[in-house]
Design a protein around this motif. Structure first.
Motif, PDB file in Angstrom:
ATOM      1  N   SER A   1       0.891  -1.160   0.054  1.00 51.08           N
ATOM      2  CA  SER A   1      -0.017   0.043   0.028  1.00 51.08           C
ATOM      3  C   SER A   1       0.856   1.347  -0.107  1.00 51.08           C
ATOM      4  N   THR A   2       2.170   1.157   0.663  1.00 52.38           N
ATOM      5  CA  THR A   2       2.907   2.396   0.781  1.00 52.38           C
ATOM      6  C   THR A   2       3.296   2.550  -0.713  1.00 52.38           C
ATOM      7  N   GLY A   3       3.749   1.632  -1.434  1.00 54.57           N
ATOM      8  CA  GLY A   3       4.328   1.905  -2.937  1.00 54.57           C
ATOM      9  C   GLY A   3       2.949   2.592  -3.663  1.00 54.57           C
ATOM     10  N   LEU A   4       1.770   2.275  -3.342  1.00 54.52           N
ATOM     11  CA  LEU A   4       0.698   2.803  -4.159  1.00 54.52           C
ATOM     12  C   LEU A   4       0.516   4.250  -3.971  1.00 54.52           C
ATOM     13  N   ASP A   5       0.657   4.461  -2.615  1.00 49.28           N
ATOM     14  CA  ASP A   5       0.523   5.802  -2.002  1.00 49.28           C
ATOM     15  C   ASP A   5       1.573   6.362  -2.559  1.00 49.28           C
ATOM     16  N   LYS A   6       2.685   6.064  -2.780  1.00 51.28           N
ATOM     17  CA  LYS A   6       3.690   6.957  -3.369  1.00 51.28           C
ATOM     18  C   LYS A   6       3.633   7.235  -4.717  1.00 51.28           C
ATOM     19  N   GLY A   7       3.135   6.255  -5.550  1.00 51.89           N
ATOM     20  CA  GLY A   7       2.753   6.380  -6.952  1.00 51.89           C
ATOM     21  C   GLY A   7       1.690   7.485  -6.964  1.00 51.89           C
ATOM     22  N   CYS A   8       0.823   7.520  -6.145  1.00 54.08           N
ATOM     23  CA  CYS A   8      -0.257   8.661  -6.337  1.00 54.08           C
ATOM     24  C   CYS A   8       0.348   9.987  -5.955  1.00 54.08           C
ATOM     25  N   ASP A   9       1.179  10.125  -5.031  1.00 53.02           N
ATOM     26  CA  ASP A   9       2.071  11.268  -4.776  1.00 53.02           C
ATOM     27  C   ASP A   9       2.753  11.891  -5.967  1.00 53.02           C
ATOM     28  N   MET A  10       3.458  10.720  -6.874  1.00 46.16           N
ATOM     29  CA  MET A  10       4.062  11.107  -7.808  1.00 46.16           C
ATOM     30  C   MET A  10       3.475  11.783  -9.096  1.00 46.16           C
ATOM     31  N   VAL A  11       2.035  11.075  -9.102  1.00 47.70           N
ATOM     32  CA  VAL A  11       1.414  11.526 -10.174  1.00 47.70           C
ATOM     33  C   VAL A  11       1.000  12.817 -10.073  1.00 47.70           C
TER      34      VAL A  11
ATOM     35  N   LYS B   1      -6.163   2.619  -6.623  1.00 47.14           N
ATOM     36  CA  LYS B   1      -6.456   4.013  -6.254  1.00 47.14           C
ATOM     37  C   LYS B   1      -6.439   5.084  -7.273  1.00 47.14           C
ATOM     38  N   GLN B   2      -6.957   6.022  -7.403  1.00 54.05           N
ATOM     39  CA  GLN B   2      -7.057   7.054  -8.491  1.00 54.05           C
ATOM     40  C   GLN B   2      -6.752   8.394  -7.891  1.00 54.05           C
ATOM     41  N   VAL B   3      -6.154   9.133  -8.907  1.00 54.57           N
ATOM     42  CA  VAL B   3      -6.112  10.562  -8.784  1.00 54.57           C
ATOM     43  C   VAL B   3      -6.788  11.270  -9.939  1.00 54.57           C
ATOM     44  N   VAL B   4      -7.867  12.165  -8.960  1.00 50.25           N
ATOM     45  CA  VAL B   4      -8.719  13.151  -9.810  1.00 50.25           C
ATOM     46  C   VAL B   4      -8.393  14.325  -9.940  1.00 50.25           C
ATOM     47  N   LEU B   5      -8.306  14.858 -10.993  1.00 45.21           N
ATOM     48  CA  LEU B   5      -7.738  16.260 -11.477  1.00 45.21           C
ATOM     49  C   LEU B   5      -8.919  17.175 -11.757  1.00 45.21           C
ATOM     50  N   ARG B   6      -9.129  18.327 -11.065  1.00 46.90           N
ATOM     51  CA  ARG B   6     -10.105  19.113 -11.398  1.00 46.90           C
ATOM     52  C   ARG B   6      -9.848  20.147 -12.553  1.00 46.90           C
ATOM     53  N   SER B   7     -10.547  20.474 -13.355  1.00 49.29           N
ATOM     54  CA  SER B   7     -10.238  21.214 -14.612  1.00 49.29           C
ATOM     55  C   SER B   7     -10.075  22.694 -14.161  1.00 49.29           C
ATOM     56  N   LEU B   8     -11.022  23.291 -13.593  1.00 48.83           N
ATOM     57  CA  LEU B   8     -10.902  24.670 -13.293  1.00 48.83           C
ATOM     58  C   LEU B   8      -9.663  25.212 -12.319  1.00 48.83           C
ATOM     59  N   THR B   9      -9.311  24.355 -11.076  1.00 48.47           N
ATOM     60  CA  THR B   9      -8.485  24.829 -10.400  1.00 48.47           C
ATOM     61  C   THR B   9      -7.059  23.890 -10.410  1.00 48.47           C
TER      62      THR B   9
ATOM     63  N   SER C   1      -5.641  18.426  -7.680  1.00 48.08           N
ATOM     64  CA  SER C   1      -5.688  16.992  -7.786  1.00 48.08           C
ATOM     65  C   SER C   1      -6.061  16.346  -6.297  1.00 48.08           C
ATOM     66  N   ARG C   2      -6.543  15.260  -6.254  1.00 44.42           N
ATOM     67  CA  ARG C   2      -6.909  14.328  -4.715  1.00 44.42           C
ATOM     68  C   ARG C   2      -6.955  12.972  -5.200  1.00 44.42           C
ATOM     69  N   VAL C   3      -6.341  12.221  -4.237  1.00 47.86           N
ATOM     70  CA  VAL C   3      -6.381  10.854  -4.400  1.00 47.86           C
ATOM     71  C   VAL C   3      -7.619  10.198  -3.778  1.00 47.86           C
ATOM     72  N   THR C   4      -8.158   9.279  -4.485  1.00 50.74           N
ATOM     73  CA  THR C   4      -9.208   8.494  -3.748  1.00 50.74           C
ATOM     74  C   THR C   4      -9.062   6.920  -3.998  1.00 50.74           C
ATOM     75  N   GLU C   5      -9.899   6.221  -3.069  1.00 51.22           N
ATOM     76  CA  GLU C   5     -10.018   4.608  -3.334  1.00 51.22           C
ATOM     77  C   GLU C   5     -10.948   4.538  -4.435  1.00 51.22           C
ATOM     78  N   VAL C   6     -10.665   3.559  -5.301  1.00 48.54           N
ATOM     79  CA  VAL C   6     -11.583   3.265  -6.468  1.00 48.54           C
ATOM     80  C   VAL C   6     -12.811   2.312  -5.901  1.00 48.54           C
ATOM     81  N   GLN C   7     -13.711   2.772  -6.413  1.00 47.32           N
ATOM     82  CA  GLN C   7     -14.949   1.854  -5.774  1.00 47.32           C
ATOM     83  C   GLN C   7     -15.015   0.546  -6.530  1.00 47.32           C
ATOM     84  N   GLY C   8     -15.351  -0.349  -5.738  1.00 45.85           N
ATOM     85  CA  GLY C   8     -15.167  -1.736  -6.294  1.00 45.85           C
ATOM     86  C   GLY C   8     -13.774  -2.584  -6.278  1.00 45.85           C
TER      87      GLY C   8
END
Length: 193
Positions: free
Chosen positions: A41-51, A173-181, A184-191
């Motif tokens: 899980s730590t590797g996945l969190d680090k990957g999300c931070d890198m993105v 895990k997913q990184v969601v990017l908002r167009s206007l601002t 980005s934020r990291v969220t769990e993927v549903q399912g």
């Protein structure tokens, strides 16, 4: 012969040592899965931070240069790069690359831009809108193929986007990017697991 009771015993018996070893082995076997999952899980969190960091870098590059930039990656791979979008659109060899070729393309992807071992891009999509269609239509080439771009504009905005990362355990895990601002934020993927 009488035993000498004035001197206490200094050593452990073999039975006591075996019993302590059995308890230690039992405790290690019960805690090992939790420790391994935590490491994964730590590797996945680090990957999300890198993105997220590369998304911020693409946004700053677009603002600083006054040109559209793109964060590009290939699903199934580990590499990503921030490039001027004209270079992405006009580079036909980039458009034909699969994930392995993209990851090994040292002129595009440095070791600093590779996700941690065991973490890959599972999926990604940038929501097309009138502005992104205008930019891609007026570019020198197309942006189809396995390499996916997310566009960042000189005014600090970008495309709405979602990038999904996975690890060897199947966690998502997913990184969601908002167009206007451009935030980005990291969220769990549903399912996901």
């Amino acid at each position: 012969m009488k035993p000498n009771l004035s001197h206490p015993r200094v050593a452990f018996t073999l039975l006591e040592l075996v019993l302590v070893m059995a308890i230690l082995i039992l405790m290690a076997s019960l805690s090992a899965p939790a420790v391994l999952r935590s490491i994964s899980s730590t590797g996945l969190d680090k990957g999300c931070d890198m993105v997220r960091s590369e998304m911020a870098r693409a946004r700053v590059s677009a603002i600083r240069t006054g040109r559209v930039h793109a964060l590009v990656f290939a699903p199934g791979g580990r590499g990503m790069a921030v490039l001027d979008f004209d270079n992405v659109a006009s580079n036909q060899s980039l458009q034909r690359m699969d994930a392995t070729q993209f990851d090994q393309s040292t002129n595009l992807v440095s070791d600093d831009n590779l996700l941690p071992r065991g973490v890959t891009f599972a999926a990604g999509e940038a929501i097309s809108n009138a502005r992104s269609e205008f930019v891609t239509e007026n570019s020198k080439g197309g942006s189809s193929g396995s390499v996916r771009p997310i566009l960042f504009y000189p005014d600090g905005t970008c495309q709405d986007a979602r990038v999904v990362l996975s690890n060897t355990k199947g966690d998502l895990k997913q990184v969601v990017l908002r167009s206007l601002t451009g935030s980005s934020r990291v969220t769990e993927v549903q399912g996901g697991r």
